[in-house]
Scaffold this motif. Structure first.
Motif, mmCIF file in Angstrom:
data_model
loop_
_atom_site.group_PDB
_atom_site.id
_atom_site.type_symbol
_atom_site.label_atom_id
_atom_site.label_comp_id
_atom_site.label_asym_id
_atom_site.label_seq_id
_atom_site.Cartn_x
_atom_site.Cartn_y
_atom_site.Cartn_z
ATOM 1 N N LEU A 1 9.054 -2.802 -4.807
ATOM 2 C CA LEU A 1 7.896 -3.273 -4.906
ATOM 3 C C LEU A 1 7.354 -4.028 -3.505
ATOM 4 C CD1 LEU A 1 8.320 -3.659 -7.619
ATOM 5 C CD2 LEU A 1 8.159 -5.503 -7.835
ATOM 6 N N THR A 2 7.839 -4.041 -2.516
ATOM 7 C CA THR A 2 7.708 -5.134 -0.848
ATOM 8 C C THR A 2 6.797 -3.354 -0.907
ATOM 9 O OG1 THR A 2 9.065 -6.745 -1.653
ATOM 10 C CG2 THR A 2 8.682 -5.819 1.249
ATOM 11 N N ARG A 3 7.506 -2.327 -0.349
ATOM 12 C CA ARG A 3 7.546 -1.520 0.466
ATOM 13 C C ARG A 3 5.729 -1.188 -0.428
ATOM 14 N NH1 ARG A 3 11.367 2.321 3.485
ATOM 15 N NH2 ARG A 3 12.859 0.440 3.106
ATOM 16 N N VAL A 4 5.535 -0.962 -1.687
ATOM 17 C CA VAL A 4 4.759 -0.332 -2.309
ATOM 18 C C VAL A 4 3.533 -1.262 -2.174
ATOM 19 C CG1 VAL A 4 3.223 0.255 -4.319
ATOM 20 C CG2 VAL A 4 6.145 1.089 -3.944
ATOM 21 N N TYR A 5 3.845 -2.914 -1.826
ATOM 22 C CA TYR A 5 2.229 -3.932 -1.797
ATOM 23 C C TYR A 5 1.859 -3.814 0.001
ATOM 24 C CZ TYR A 5 -0.078 -8.133 -1.703
ATOM 25 O OH TYR A 5 -0.888 -8.862 -1.456
ATOM 26 N N ILE A 6 2.709 -3.415 0.480
ATOM 27 C CA ILE A 6 1.929 -3.393 2.007
ATOM 28 C C ILE A 6 1.719 -2.108 1.894
ATOM 29 C CG2 ILE A 6 3.527 -2.995 4.718
ATOM 30 C CD1 ILE A 6 5.548 -5.175 3.232
ATOM 31 N N ASN A 7 2.541 -1.535 1.311
ATOM 32 C CA ASN A 7 1.824 0.232 1.970
ATOM 33 C C ASN A 7 -0.016 0.451 1.682
ATOM 34 O OD1 ASN A 7 4.452 1.411 3.123
ATOM 35 N ND2 ASN A 7 4.551 2.868 0.667
ATOM 36 N N ARG A 8 -0.139 -0.469 0.802
ATOM 37 C CA ARG A 8 -1.290 -0.081 0.198
ATOM 38 C C ARG A 8 -1.821 -1.842 0.366
ATOM 39 N NH1 ARG A 8 -3.991 4.151 -1.555
ATOM 40 N NH2 ARG A 8 -4.991 3.043 -2.884
ATOM 41 N N LEU A 9 -1.375 -2.472 1.113
ATOM 42 C CA LEU A 9 -2.493 -3.200 1.460
ATOM 43 C C LEU A 9 -4.018 -3.390 1.766
ATOM 44 C CD1 LEU A 9 -0.937 -6.569 2.045
ATOM 45 C CD2 LEU A 9 -1.026 -6.354 4.261
ATOM 46 N N GLY A 10 -4.259 -4.563 1.849
ATOM 47 C CA GLY A 10 -5.788 -4.008 2.199
ATOM 48 C C GLY A 10 -6.840 -3.521 1.186
ATOM 49 N N ARG A 11 -6.394 -2.644 0.166
ATOM 50 C CA ARG A 11 -6.817 -2.312 -0.704
ATOM 51 C C ARG A 11 -6.976 -3.209 -2.736
ATOM 52 N NH1 ARG A 11 -4.979 3.463 1.102
ATOM 53 N NH2 ARG A 11 -3.985 2.694 2.417
ATOM 54 N N TRP A 12 -5.824 -3.544 -2.734
ATOM 55 C CA TRP A 12 -5.370 -4.629 -3.643
ATOM 56 C C TRP A 12 -6.586 -5.283 -4.240
ATOM 57 C CZ3 TRP A 12 -2.079 -1.622 -6.175
ATOM 58 C CH2 TRP A 12 -0.859 -1.757 -5.149
ATOM 59 N N VAL A 13 -6.456 -5.243 -5.862
ATOM 60 C CA VAL A 13 -7.734 -5.657 -5.894
ATOM 61 C C VAL A 13 -7.111 -6.578 -7.175
ATOM 62 C CG1 VAL A 13 -10.244 -5.781 -7.428
ATOM 63 C CG2 VAL A 13 -9.490 -3.977 -5.849
ATOM 64 N N GLU A 14 -7.567 -7.929 -6.935
ATOM 65 C CA GLU A 14 -6.932 -9.047 -7.727
ATOM 66 C C GLU A 14 -7.155 -9.026 -9.190
ATOM 67 O OE1 GLU A 14 -4.327 -10.723 -7.224
ATOM 68 O OE2 GLU A 14 -4.079 -10.662 -4.585
ATOM 69 N N THR A 15 -6.058 -8.254 -10.808
ATOM 70 C CA THR A 15 -6.676 -8.432 -11.782
ATOM 71 C C THR A 15 -5.570 -8.982 -12.213
ATOM 72 O OG1 THR A 15 -6.624 -5.901 -11.305
ATOM 73 C CG2 THR A 15 -9.148 -6.760 -11.506
ATOM 74 N N PRO A 16 -5.781 -9.327 -13.696
ATOM 75 C CA PRO A 16 -4.675 -9.094 -14.570
ATOM 76 C C PRO A 16 -3.392 -7.197 -14.006
ATOM 77 C CG PRO A 16 -6.347 -10.027 -15.737
ATOM 78 C CD PRO A 16 -6.761 -9.226 -14.266
ATOM 79 N N LYS A 17 -4.334 -6.179 -14.063
ATOM 80 C CA LYS A 17 -4.008 -5.231 -14.520
ATOM 81 C C LYS A 17 -3.356 -5.172 -13.374
ATOM 82 C CE LYS A 17 -5.588 -3.342 -18.190
ATOM 83 N NZ LYS A 17 -4.128 -2.725 -19.000
ATOM 84 N N LEU A 18 -2.900 -5.756 -12.037
ATOM 85 C CA LEU A 18 -2.109 -5.875 -10.980
ATOM 86 C C LEU A 18 -0.625 -6.434 -10.873
ATOM 87 C CD1 LEU A 18 -1.935 -4.794 -7.544
ATOM 88 C CD2 LEU A 18 -3.012 -7.144 -7.077
ATOM 89 N N LYS A 19 -1.295 -7.650 -11.758
ATOM 90 C CA LYS A 19 0.064 -8.088 -12.425
ATOM 91 C C LYS A 19 1.222 -6.689 -12.759
ATOM 92 C CE LYS A 19 2.026 -12.354 -14.166
ATOM 93 N NZ LYS A 19 2.969 -11.965 -15.838
ATOM 94 N N ASP A 20 0.614 -6.507 -13.586
ATOM 95 C CA ASP A 20 0.766 -5.365 -14.492
ATOM 96 C C ASP A 20 1.743 -4.083 -14.088
ATOM 97 O OD1 ASP A 20 -0.023 -6.914 -17.006
ATOM 98 O OD2 ASP A 20 -1.595 -5.070 -17.284
ATOM 99 N N ALA A 21 1.037 -3.730 -13.281
ATOM 100 C CA ALA A 21 1.610 -2.278 -11.834
ATOM 101 C C ALA A 21 2.420 -2.847 -11.515
ATOM 102 C CB ALA A 21 0.275 -2.546 -11.657
ATOM 103 N N PHE A 22 2.951 -4.325 -11.041
ATOM 104 C CA PHE A 22 3.623 -4.942 -10.788
ATOM 105 C C PHE A 22 5.350 -5.445 -11.105
ATOM 106 C CE2 PHE A 22 1.044 -4.345 -6.635
ATOM 107 C CZ PHE A 22 1.849 -3.780 -5.697
#
Length: 279
Positions: free
Chosen positions: A223-244
């Motif tokens: 999870l940490t690697r994917v999060y950092i790799n896409r840092l700056g592109r995430w959009v905070e929505t309920p779907k983001l929580k579901d994805a992780f």
């Protein structure tokens, strides 16, 4: 392509693979069938018309299809198959001054954990743009790990299956089956080896805490690697929580939260490498 894989190769390896694919793979192996794998073929070259054609510059298109395996396998013609081959293709592209970048053309549900990290780390070592194109299929689990390290991700349609960012471990105890067949197995450990296979031995007793602790660490790293790799592109929505939490998203859902960068064609992926983000 057909490759023979024994059951112990499946059970004894760490996997980043969507569960439905793992179930199908295990069932196929346990039925003594040969495993059918997509023939990745050789990497392609894409050359633009005009100046690029005159200079010989090109974009390497590297296929990444089917379940990820690490190494030590060859197809029926003796050619290497697995993460080793993909890493070699990437390194060749990096070392060729005429190669402008790499498009990874993928339909990948994940696979062996080691294989996913080998390719992920090879993408990290890039010295030119690397983009991923999800071709009407999967970019899940280990495949998502690899894609997240790329500079740009395009999915072919909303029907693409994106995500499955998470980890789980399957514990199987075959002792009752062996006993039913008149086989008694006794494991004798050296006094110096009290920690060897500790998590498995505890699971046999019904204590799954050591295995849970192990898979928790693996999931945290993933999870940490994917999060950092896409840092700056995430959009905070309920779907983001579901994805992780391991959800599999459609192409549009993945685009909505910034897990991918666009819905389009292989040409859009090549355009990014040639000129930047032009959809």
């Amino acid at each position: 392509m057909k490759i023979s894989i024994q059951a112990h190769n499946i059970i004894g390896s760490g996997w980043l693979l969507a569960e439905s694919n793992m179930d199908a793979l295990v069932a196929q192996v346990l039925s003594n069938a040969e495993v059918q794998l997509d023939d990745a073929g050789e990497s392609e070259q894409y050359t633009q018309k005009g100046a690029e054609r005159a200079t010989g510059e090109y974009i390497a298109i590297v296929p990444l299809k089917g379940v990820l395996f690490k190494t030590s396998m060859t197809d029926e013609k003796g050619r290497p198959y697995g993460a080793d081959k993909t890493v070699m293709q990437l390194e060749c592209a990096y070392n060729d001054p005429k190669c402008k970048g790499v498009a990874i053309k993928m339909d990948c549900p994940g696979g062996m954990e080691d294989a996913a990290y080998m390719i992920h780390d090879a993408v990290y070592r890039r010295n030119k743009p690397v983009a991923a194109f999800v071709e009407f299929g999967d970019c899940q689990s280990g495949g998502m790990l690899i894609a997240s390290q790329c500079d740009y991700i395009v999915a072919s349609s909303d029907y693409s299956r994106i995500g499955s960012i998470g980890a789980y471990v399957t514990y199987s105890n075959f002792r009752k089956m062996m006993e039913a067949n008149g086989i008694e197995q006794v494991d004798i450990y050296a006094p110096q080896s009290r920690q060897k296979n500790y998590d498995i031995r505890e699971a046999e007793k019904g204590n799954y805490k050591p295995l849970t602790e192990y898979v928790t660490k693996r999931a945290a790293d993933f999870l940490t690697r994917v999060y950092i790799n896409r840092l700056g592109r995430w959009v905070e929505t309920p779907k983001l929580k579901d994805a992780f939490e391991g959800a599999t998203l459609t192409g549009l859902e993945a685009l909505e939260i910034g897990l991918i960068d666009g819905i389009g064609t292989i040409q859009d992926t090549l355009n990014f490498i040639n000129w930047g983000n032009q959809n």
